[in-house]
Motif scaffolding. Structure first.
Motif, mmCIF file in Angstrom:
data_model
loop_
_atom_site.group_PDB
_atom_site.id
_atom_site.type_symbol
_atom_site.label_atom_id
_atom_site.label_comp_id
_atom_site.label_asym_id
_atom_site.label_seq_id
_atom_site.Cartn_x
_atom_site.Cartn_y
_atom_site.Cartn_z
ATOM 1 N N LEU A 293 0.842 -1.187 0.000
ATOM 2 C CA LEU A 293 0.000 0.000 0.000
ATOM 3 C C LEU A 293 0.878 1.237 0.000
ATOM 4 C CD1 LEU A 293 -1.425 0.712 3.549
ATOM 5 C CD2 LEU A 293 0.226 -1.085 3.128
ATOM 6 N N VAL A 294 0.283 2.368 -0.320
ATOM 7 C CA VAL A 294 1.034 3.610 -0.438
ATOM 8 C C VAL A 294 1.354 4.157 0.944
ATOM 9 C CG1 VAL A 294 0.981 5.984 -1.294
ATOM 10 C CG2 VAL A 294 -0.013 4.134 -2.659
ATOM 11 N N GLN A 295 2.615 4.541 1.133
ATOM 12 C CA GLN A 295 3.060 5.174 2.378
ATOM 13 C C GLN A 295 2.980 6.686 2.190
ATOM 14 O OE1 GLN A 295 3.969 2.954 4.962
ATOM 15 N NE2 GLN A 295 3.237 1.492 3.450
ATOM 16 N N ARG A 296 2.062 7.315 2.882
ATOM 17 C CA ARG A 296 1.811 8.741 2.666
ATOM 18 C C ARG A 296 2.124 9.534 3.917
ATOM 19 N NH1 ARG A 296 -2.594 11.599 -0.425
ATOM 20 N NH2 ARG A 296 -1.930 13.757 -0.314
ATOM 21 N N GLY A 297 3.054 10.473 3.803
ATOM 22 C CA GLY A 297 3.351 11.366 4.900
ATOM 23 C C GLY A 297 2.475 12.605 4.836
ATOM 24 N N PHE A 298 2.051 13.089 5.993
ATOM 25 C CA PHE A 298 1.202 14.276 6.063
ATOM 26 C C PHE A 298 1.885 15.359 6.884
ATOM 27 C CE2 PHE A 298 -1.754 10.985 4.926
ATOM 28 C CZ PHE A 298 -2.664 11.618 4.096
ATOM 29 N N LEU A 299 1.737 16.590 6.413
ATOM 30 C CA LEU A 299 2.296 17.733 7.115
ATOM 31 C C LEU A 299 1.488 18.040 8.379
ATOM 32 C CD1 LEU A 299 4.633 19.743 6.775
ATOM 33 C CD2 LEU A 299 3.075 21.231 5.509
ATOM 34 N N GLY A 300 0.179 17.825 8.288
ATOM 35 C CA GLY A 300 -0.679 18.055 9.448
ATOM 36 C C GLY A 300 -1.162 19.480 9.580
ATOM 37 N N VAL A 301 -1.491 20.101 8.441
ATOM 38 C CA VAL A 301 -2.049 21.458 8.463
ATOM 39 C C VAL A 301 -3.209 21.545 7.478
ATOM 40 C CG1 VAL A 301 0.096 22.619 9.152
ATOM 41 C CG2 VAL A 301 -0.379 22.258 6.704
ATOM 42 N N GLY A 302 -4.168 22.401 7.813
ATOM 43 C CA GLY A 302 -5.191 22.794 6.854
ATOM 44 C C GLY A 302 -4.778 24.122 6.265
ATOM 45 N N THR A 303 -4.839 24.230 4.943
ATOM 46 C CA THR A 303 -4.250 25.403 4.286
ATOM 47 C C THR A 303 -5.240 26.116 3.376
ATOM 48 O OG1 THR A 303 -3.415 24.028 2.467
ATOM 49 C CG2 THR A 303 -1.921 24.441 4.338
ATOM 50 N N LEU A 304 -4.900 27.335 3.053
ATOM 51 C CA LEU A 304 -5.613 28.143 2.070
ATOM 52 C C LEU A 304 -4.625 28.554 0.991
ATOM 53 C CD1 LEU A 304 -8.154 29.876 1.230
ATOM 54 C CD2 LEU A 304 -7.127 31.722 2.580
ATOM 55 N N TYR A 330 -1.390 29.585 3.191
ATOM 56 C CA TYR A 330 -1.739 30.138 4.497
ATOM 57 C C TYR A 330 -2.253 29.008 5.391
ATOM 58 C CZ TYR A 330 -4.425 32.890 7.935
ATOM 59 O OH TYR A 330 -4.936 33.423 9.084
ATOM 60 N N ILE A 331 -1.709 28.869 6.585
ATOM 61 C CA ILE A 331 -2.132 27.803 7.494
ATOM 62 C C ILE A 331 -3.392 28.243 8.241
ATOM 63 C CG2 ILE A 331 -1.515 26.422 9.505
ATOM 64 C CD1 ILE A 331 1.369 26.520 8.635
ATOM 65 N N ARG A 332 -4.499 27.551 7.965
ATOM 66 C CA ARG A 332 -5.778 27.832 8.628
ATOM 67 C C ARG A 332 -5.892 27.109 9.957
ATOM 68 N NH1 ARG A 332 -9.590 25.447 6.644
ATOM 69 N NH2 ARG A 332 -8.570 24.096 5.132
ATOM 70 N N GLU A 333 -5.300 25.922 10.042
ATOM 71 C CA GLU A 333 -5.350 25.146 11.278
ATOM 72 C C GLU A 333 -4.191 24.163 11.307
ATOM 73 O OE1 GLU A 333 -8.892 22.821 11.385
ATOM 74 O OE2 GLU A 333 -8.639 22.054 9.339
ATOM 75 N N VAL A 334 -3.816 23.752 12.512
ATOM 76 C CA VAL A 334 -2.744 22.778 12.711
ATOM 77 C C VAL A 334 -3.345 21.569 13.419
ATOM 78 C CG1 VAL A 334 -0.503 22.312 13.764
ATOM 79 C CG2 VAL A 334 -0.997 24.586 12.826
ATOM 80 N N THR A 335 -3.137 20.392 12.846
ATOM 81 C CA THR A 335 -3.696 19.162 13.404
ATOM 82 C C THR A 335 -2.977 18.766 14.681
ATOM 83 O OG1 THR A 335 -4.196 18.434 11.162
ATOM 84 C CG2 THR A 335 -4.244 16.743 12.888
ATOM 85 N N ALA A 336 -3.763 18.367 15.689
ATOM 86 C CA ALA A 336 -3.183 17.934 16.951
ATOM 87 C C ALA A 336 -2.317 16.702 16.743
ATOM 88 C CB ALA A 336 -4.291 17.622 17.962
ATOM 89 N N ASN A 337 -1.201 16.632 17.458
ATOM 90 C CA ASN A 337 -0.265 15.504 17.418
ATOM 91 C C ASN A 337 0.364 15.303 16.053
ATOM 92 O OD1 ASN A 337 1.121 13.318 18.662
ATOM 93 N ND2 ASN A 337 -0.317 11.860 17.771
ATOM 94 N N SER A 338 0.396 16.330 15.246
ATOM 95 C CA SER A 338 1.014 16.241 13.917
ATOM 96 C C SER A 338 2.460 16.708 13.980
ATOM 97 C CB SER A 338 0.254 17.108 12.915
ATOM 98 O OG SER A 338 0.384 18.487 13.256
ATOM 99 N N GLY A 339 3.196 16.447 12.922
ATOM 100 C CA GLY A 339 4.564 16.917 12.823
ATOM 101 C C GLY A 339 4.652 18.432 12.853
ATOM 102 N N SER A 340 3.661 19.088 12.250
ATOM 103 C CA SER A 340 3.654 20.551 12.241
ATOM 104 C C SER A 340 3.451 21.119 13.631
ATOM 105 C CB SER A 340 2.552 21.058 11.304
ATOM 106 O OG SER A 340 2.906 20.815 9.958
ATOM 107 N N GLU A 341 2.552 20.499 14.412
ATOM 108 C CA GLU A 341 2.364 20.955 15.795
ATOM 109 C C GLU A 341 3.638 20.754 16.596
ATOM 110 O OE1 GLU A 341 -1.183 20.506 18.960
ATOM 111 O OE2 GLU A 341 0.001 18.675 18.695
ATOM 112 N N ASP A 342 4.273 19.582 16.428
ATOM 113 C CA ASP A 342 5.531 19.313 17.139
ATOM 114 C C ASP A 342 6.605 20.339 16.797
ATOM 115 O OD1 ASP A 342 4.251 17.068 18.101
ATOM 116 O OD2 ASP A 342 5.265 15.669 16.740
ATOM 117 N N ALA A 343 6.614 20.810 15.530
ATOM 118 C CA ALA A 343 7.646 21.744 15.073
ATOM 119 C C ALA A 343 7.323 23.194 15.414
ATOM 120 C CB ALA A 343 7.856 21.603 13.572
ATOM 121 N N GLY A 344 6.117 23.456 15.901
ATOM 122 C CA GLY A 344 5.760 24.808 16.309
ATOM 123 C C GLY A 344 5.099 25.666 15.255
ATOM 124 N N LEU A 345 4.645 25.080 14.145
ATOM 125 C CA LEU A 345 3.900 25.868 13.162
ATOM 126 C C LEU A 345 2.559 26.293 13.761
ATOM 127 C CD1 LEU A 345 4.621 23.862 9.892
ATOM 128 C CD2 LEU A 345 5.429 26.154 10.450
#
Length: 504
Positions: A293-304, A330-345
């Motif tokens: 199956l496809v291995q898909r990485g996600f940034l963990g943000v909702g964008t505009l 433009y980042i509209r939201e940051v997903t909880a427990n995502s890589g982006s949240e961990d990095a401080g976006l």
């Protein structure tokens, strides 16, 4: 000067001939919607390196590319159990571009394919890459080589999010194409498209790369793609129905794209063809082959997408903001427990670059992240209050994991495409039900969806056993390998029994 004219003459002739084939076509205004280990296939020098790119083009003809490509491009015949004799190839073209006046056939002989497309041999032992929509719904797939030899193919796996599929035939010593690095493709570069359009076997057409990173909104429009990745190579090489899954190659005959769609008011070539870039296609088939199956990485943000003036205007009206159109996401939201949240976006940051790739729109972002796997790290450059910053983000899967998963790791719900909610006892009593669960989060294109189940349908029994909870469903189907029979109730109270083969 004379020598230069002689060198350019073959290309002038190609242009005249190509133009003649579409003379009288309707003019179309283009709609523009809105650190990985290298596993590359079968390059002769070293099968963990990209094939070389030849960017010059001029001063050569297409003979070399055609001789290499044509033998490696196959016809794929899709035999399905659909009563309507329409191919998935035709359906996707009609859905997106429209083909007025065409009538749906009511019956199809059993020995006739529902549709035909193209594929590209990418290894000497019979692996073939094509489009997902070419193989969709097939009960049998037949592959016909350029030498007319025919094989029944095994469908190894598909990815609706990129419209890529991987097939396998049992043969050795086959001609095949090398993947080239599509990141090095340049606008204006000469290319050759090879496929089997309109029932014409082994057809080669020439053109140039017209644009890169093109998003046309076709994958999400069919519903099967849950997180579509669109960053197509656009070409004016003539592509028609039947070309889907075929090869787009450079003048060396190396694979730079998999032809997937056209933009046309008639459903036939009007100057706009689109191909999945080889780097993305290559990553997808490597995942399918290695992991199932496809291995898909996600940034963990909702964008505009700030490049989309209409989206920006709608967002400003809805949220009473004053965002300015431009480049970036433009980042509209940051997903909880995502890589982006961990990095401080944070919400309000504007992503402008992933690693060394500028991000101007959603197509750029989807390709930059969609070609990564969980656990991969990317450098995200962004603007915060006008100041540029860069952080390192470790990508995760949708469940927050950073490790590769195989099909054996999938839950029952992931395999069949849905979740289940218990019915209250009062509901059962009111409607005279002894058992049942509500279908929830049914995925388009999943096994449940294919047999007609949508959200809020009531599933009463699975394989003749009553179900009252998610655990009941898991218990019945976990480790099961066979035909699944589901008894369910639709929104009108009608009871159906339908089945599917349990995915491995």
């Amino acid at each position: 000067m004379k020598n230069e004219l002689k060198k350019l003459l073959p290309y002038a002739m190609v242009g005249v001939i190509s133009g003649a084939t579409v003379f009288g076509g309707i003019k179309f205004s283009e709609r523009n919607n809105a650190n990985t280990q290298d596993y590359s296939y079968f390059t002769k020098a070293n099968d963990t390196k990209f094939a070389g790119m030849n960017m010059s083009g001029l001063g050569e003809d297409f003979t070399k590319a055609a001789k290499m490509t044509v033998p490696a491009v196959v016809t794929i015949k899709n035999y399905s159990n659909r009563s309507a004799g329409r191919s998935s190839e035709q359906d996707i073209f009609e859905y997106f571009f429209g083909q007025p006046g065409r009538q749906r056939q009511q019956q199809k002989p059993d020995n006739m394919p529902s549709g035909m497309g193209s594929g590209v041999i990418i290894s000497p032992d019979g692996y073939i890459i094509s489009n997902n929509h070419v193989v969709a719904g097939a009960s049998k797939l037949e592959v016909v080589l350029n030498n007319r030899k025919s094989y029944i193919a095994t469908l190894v796996g598909t990815d609706p999010n990129t419209d890529i599929s991987l097939l396998k035939i049992e043969e050795k010593g086959l001609p095949y194409l090398n993947f080239a690095n599509s990141d090095l493709v340049e606008v204006g570069q000469w290319v050759l498209a090879v496929g089997n359009p309109l029932g014409l076997n082994s057809t080669a057409t020439a053109g140039i790369i017209s644009a890169k990173g093109r998003g046309i909104g076709i994958l999400g429009s069919k519903g099967e793609a849950t997180n579509p990745i669109e960053s197509f190579l656009q070409t004016d090489a003539a592509i028609n129905m039947g070309n889907s899954g075929g090869a787009l190659v450079n003048t060396n005959g190396d694979l730079i794209g998999i032809n997937s769609a056209i933009a046309s008011p008639t459903g036939y070539y009007s100057g706009y063809g689109f191909a999945v870039p080889s780097n993305l296609a290559r990553k997808i088939v490597e995942d399918i082959k290695k992991f199932g199956l496809v291995q898909r990485g996600f940034l963990g943000v909702g964008t505009l997408d700030l490049s989309d003036d209409q989206q920006v205007a709608l967002y400003n009206r809805e949220f009473k903001t004053n965002l300015k159109p431009g480049n970036g996401m433009y980042i509209r939201e940051v997903t909880a427990n995502s890589g982006s949240e961990d990095a401080g976006l944070r919400k309000g940051d504007i992503i402008t670059k992933i690693d060394s790739t500028p991000i101007t729109d959603f197509a750029d972002l989807s390709l930059a992240i969609g070609s990564k796997r969980p656990g991969d790290a990317v450098n995200v450059t962004f603007l915060r209050n006008g100041a540029e910053k860069t952080v390192r983000v470790v990508l995760k899967d949708q469940k927050g994991g950073i490790s590769a998963r195989t099909r054996a790791d999938l839950t029952v719900s992931e395999k069949i495409g849905g979740e289940f909610q218990p019915l209250s006892e009062n509901f059962k009593t009111r409607y005279g039900l002894n058992s049942g669960v509500l279908a929830r989060n049914v995925i388009d294109g999943g096994e449940l969806s294919k047999i007609g189940i949508v959200d809020n349908y009531i599933i009463m029994e699975i394989n003749g056993k009553p179900v009252n909870s998610q655990k009941d469903v898991e218990k019945i189907l976990n480790g099961f390998n066979g035909n699944v029979q589901i008894k369910y109730v639709d929104e009108y109270g009608r009871i159906y029994t339908q089945g599917f083969r349990m995915p491995n």
